[in-house]
Design a protein around this motif. Structure first.
Motif, PDB file in Angstrom:
ATOM      1  N   GLN A  17       0.826  -1.207   0.000  1.00 43.03           N
ATOM      2  CA  GLN A  17       0.000   0.000   0.000  1.00 43.03           C
ATOM      3  C   GLN A  17       0.860   1.257   0.000  1.00 43.03           C
ATOM      4  N   PHE A  18       2.052   1.190   0.607  1.00 44.21           N
ATOM      5  CA  PHE A  18       2.961   2.331   0.712  1.00 44.21           C
ATOM      6  C   PHE A  18       4.278   1.970   0.033  1.00 44.21           C
ATOM      7  N   PRO A  19       4.471   2.319  -1.260  1.00 40.83           N
ATOM      8  CA  PRO A  19       5.736   2.000  -1.924  1.00 40.83           C
ATOM      9  C   PRO A  19       6.924   2.519  -1.113  1.00 40.83           C
ATOM     10  N   GLY A  20       7.907   1.654  -0.899  1.00 43.82           N
ATOM     11  CA  GLY A  20       9.060   2.000  -0.065  1.00 43.82           C
ATOM     12  C   GLY A  20       8.794   1.746   1.403  1.00 43.82           C
ATOM     13  N   GLY A  21       7.600   1.310   1.730  1.00 42.87           N
ATOM     14  CA  GLY A  21       7.246   1.014   3.121  1.00 42.87           C
ATOM     15  C   GLY A  21       7.552  -0.427   3.473  1.00 42.87           C
ATOM     16  N   ARG A  22       6.821  -0.940   4.438  1.00 40.77           N
ATOM     17  CA  ARG A  22       7.047  -2.314   4.891  1.00 40.77           C
ATOM     18  C   ARG A  22       5.741  -3.098   4.920  1.00 40.77           C
ATOM     19  N   SER A  23       5.856  -4.380   4.615  1.00 45.78           N
ATOM     20  CA  SER A  23       4.756  -5.320   4.802  1.00 45.78           C
ATOM     21  C   SER A  23       5.003  -6.038   6.124  1.00 45.78           C
ATOM     22  N   LEU A  24       3.964  -6.169   6.922  1.00 42.17           N
ATOM     23  CA  LEU A  24       4.091  -6.745   8.261  1.00 42.17           C
ATOM     24  C   LEU A  24       3.604  -8.186   8.279  1.00 42.17           C
ATOM     25  N   TYR A  25       4.351  -9.038   8.962  1.00 38.56           N
ATOM     26  CA  TYR A  25       4.006 -10.447   9.103  1.00 38.56           C
ATOM     27  C   TYR A  25       4.092 -10.821  10.572  1.00 38.56           C
ATOM     28  N   ASP A  26       3.085 -11.511  11.065  1.00 40.62           N
ATOM     29  CA  ASP A  26       3.018 -11.948  12.456  1.00 40.62           C
ATOM     30  C   ASP A  26       2.544 -13.392  12.515  1.00 40.62           C
ATOM     31  N   PRO A  27       2.844 -14.102  13.622  1.00 42.09           N
ATOM     32  CA  PRO A  27       2.245 -15.417  13.806  1.00 42.09           C
ATOM     33  C   PRO A  27       0.747 -15.257  14.069  1.00 42.09           C
ATOM     34  N   ARG A  28      -0.044 -16.219  13.685  1.00 42.88           N
ATOM     35  CA  ARG A  28      -1.485 -16.149  13.959  1.00 42.88           C
ATOM     36  C   ARG A  28      -1.726 -16.340  15.449  1.00 42.88           C
TER      37      ARG A  28
END
Length: 50
Positions: A17-28
């Motif tokens: 969604q934000f070029p140059g940003g970060r995608s977040l990943y978490d355990p369920r």
């Protein structure tokens, strides 16, 4: 750049969604964190951040 700890990971991306940003990943929440062959925890996409 990658930020990772036992609670999740933030991976830089140009495709989120934000070029140059970060995608977040978490355990369920509530998922067993049993180690498997080469796997200690599975992370799932959680959202994007600038």
């Amino acid at each position: 750049m990658r930020i990772h700890n036992d609670h999740g990971a933030a991976l830089t991306t140009e495709l989120g969604q934000f070029p140059g940003g970060r995608s977040l990943y978490d355990p369920r929440p509530g998922e067993q964190r049993k180690p498997g062959p080469g796997v200690s925890c599975r992370f799932y996409y959680f959202g994007d951040t600038p």
